[in-house]
Design a protein around this motif. Structure first.
Motif, PDB file in Angstrom:
ATOM      1  N   SER A   1      33.134 -23.236 130.125  1.00  0.00           N
ATOM      2  CA  SER A   1      33.976 -22.888 131.195  1.00  0.00           C
ATOM      3  C   SER A   1      33.821 -24.113 132.457  1.00  0.00           C
ATOM      4  N   ASP A   2      32.656 -25.014 132.103  1.00  0.00           N
ATOM      5  CA  ASP A   2      32.606 -26.256 133.034  1.00  0.00           C
ATOM      6  C   ASP A   2      33.359 -27.311 132.632  1.00  0.00           C
TER       7      ASP A   2
ATOM      8  N   GLU B   1      23.788 -36.217 125.927  1.00  0.00           N
ATOM      9  CA  GLU B   1      24.941 -36.350 127.050  1.00  0.00           C
ATOM     10  C   GLU B   1      26.215 -35.316 126.480  1.00  0.00           C
ATOM     11  N   ILE B   2      26.570 -34.754 127.545  1.00  0.00           N
ATOM     12  CA  ILE B   2      27.788 -33.953 127.396  1.00  0.00           C
ATOM     13  C   ILE B   2      28.903 -34.718 127.945  1.00  0.00           C
ATOM     14  N   ILE B   3      29.653 -35.192 127.088  1.00  0.00           N
ATOM     15  CA  ILE B   3      30.968 -36.138 127.665  1.00  0.00           C
ATOM     16  C   ILE B   3      32.301 -35.031 127.756  1.00  0.00           C
ATOM     17  N   ASP B   4      32.965 -35.340 128.470  1.00  0.00           N
ATOM     18  CA  ASP B   4      34.455 -34.425 128.777  1.00  0.00           C
ATOM     19  C   ASP B   4      35.617 -35.362 129.399  1.00  0.00           C
TER      20      ASP B   4
ATOM     21  N   ALA C   1      32.320 -32.318 118.970  1.00  0.00           N
ATOM     22  CA  ALA C   1      32.700 -31.284 119.764  1.00  0.00           C
ATOM     23  C   ALA C   1      32.184 -30.112 119.616  1.00  0.00           C
ATOM     24  N   PHE C   2      32.111 -29.216 120.768  1.00  0.00           N
ATOM     25  CA  PHE C   2      31.360 -27.903 120.581  1.00  0.00           C
ATOM     26  C   PHE C   2      32.056 -26.785 121.007  1.00  0.00           C
ATOM     27  N   LYS C   3      31.746 -25.474 120.391  1.00  0.00           N
ATOM     28  CA  LYS C   3      32.229 -24.346 121.016  1.00  0.00           C
ATOM     29  C   LYS C   3      31.137 -23.376 121.496  1.00  0.00           C
ATOM     30  N   PRO C   4      31.552 -22.106 122.077  1.00  0.00           N
ATOM     31  CA  PRO C   4      30.544 -21.550 122.362  1.00  0.00           C
ATOM     32  C   PRO C   4      29.618 -20.727 121.367  1.00  0.00           C
TER      33      PRO C   4
ATOM     34  N   THR D   1      25.295 -22.917 124.017  1.00  0.00           N
ATOM     35  CA  THR D   1      26.541 -22.760 124.372  1.00  0.00           C
ATOM     36  C   THR D   1      26.940 -21.339 124.745  1.00  0.00           C
ATOM     37  N   GLY D   2      27.544 -21.414 125.909  1.00  0.00           N
ATOM     38  CA  GLY D   2      28.307 -20.061 126.041  1.00  0.00           C
ATOM     39  C   GLY D   2      29.578 -20.055 126.771  1.00  0.00           C
TER      40      GLY D   2
END
Ligand code: OOG
Length: 256
Positions: free
Chosen positions: A96-97, A136-139, A234-237, A255-256
């Motif tokens: 959700s971030d 690193e989480i990129i968005d 890409a990742f999911k909860p 991941t949540g």
């Protein structure tokens, strides 16, 4: 373009990040150059600082061929990190971030002294306290992660989160360590630290050059994210995400 409204574009990107809404790339309409793109990036980071976020370091982008090919951009870029982008290693990262997050395996350097001039490769290790396995989480704030060079620079190089493992003081053998990123134990990206500019310490050299080009000093205790060794995923909860970097250790999150 002389009429580019740096402040308004910085505001637009900052709002997209805060509201987690995708926007269209800006250059087709606003046509800014690379220098203006960095001015937009710095103005958007200034908005974060004004809200109380603290600078913690910098990240490099497109330091590996794998990333250049994945995103169709072939110039090294850099972005600025704040403490709001730090996620606890071993903790939970909430989807959700973000808008459409991806994760990539990296090395993170920690500086031991202020870097206030361009360093040579031989000097780089003398300015470092250690190196850690990291992700690193990129968005990207742009629709479908589609952008050109100036757009991604204005968007702080897609910076969104960093997860940093334990620092190790031995910087002597970083050249060719195996990199494995896993989702729930299944390998999703395999590579080598050698993919990062041939030697990841070169990312410190590049960061020192880029900082000095814009008159910035990187204080002691800064993080330098070296850039991804492989393409991003890409990742999911509901995932356990880990990276193992041969000899250095592991970093992980849920991941949540
Ligand atoms: C841009 C950021 C690239 C890297 O490590 O190469 C980057 C993107 O791919 O959205 O962080």
């Amino acid at each position: 373009m002389p009429g580019t409204d740096i402040a308004a574009l910085a505001q637009l990107l900052d709002s997209a990040a805060r509201e987690r809404g995708e926007i269209d790339p800006l250059t087709p309409q606003h046509g800014f150059n690379l220098e203006q793109a960095y001015a937009i990036q710095h103005a958007s980071i200034a908005l974060r600082h004004a809200r109380g976020e603290k600078p913690v370091g910098v990240k490099l982008g497109f330091t590996s061929r794998a990333k250049m090919i994945q995103m169709g951009v072939d110039s090294l870029i850099w972005g600025l990190l704040t403490d709001a982008m730090l996620y606890e290693e071993g903790g939970v990262v909430s989807l959700s971030d973000f808008i459409h997050p991806r994760v990539e395996p990296e090395l993170c350097f920690l500086t031991s002294r202020a870097i206030d001039r361009p360093l040579t490769l031989l000097e780089a290790a003398g300015y470092l306290a250690g190196v850690a396995p990291a992700m690193e989480i990129i968005d990207s704030r742009y629709r479908n992660f589609k952008f050109g060079l100036e757009d991604v620079v204005a968007d702080n190089c897609s910076s969104a989160g960093v997860v940093v493992g334990e620092f190790c003081a031995d910087l002597s053998r970083l050249n060719n360590l195996g990199v494995t990123m896993r989702f729930n134990g299944r390998p999703v990206a395999l590579g080598s630290t050698g993919a990062i500019l041939g030697n990841p310490l070169r990312s410190v050299v590049q960061a020192s050059q880029l900082a000095s080009d814009c008159g910035m000093v990187l204080p002691a205790g800064s993080l330098i994210m070296a850039g991804a060794a492989t393409a991003a995923e890409a990742f999911k909860p509901g995932l356990h995400v880990s990276v193992d970097i041969g000899g250095l250790g592991r970093a992980e999150f849920l991941t949540g």
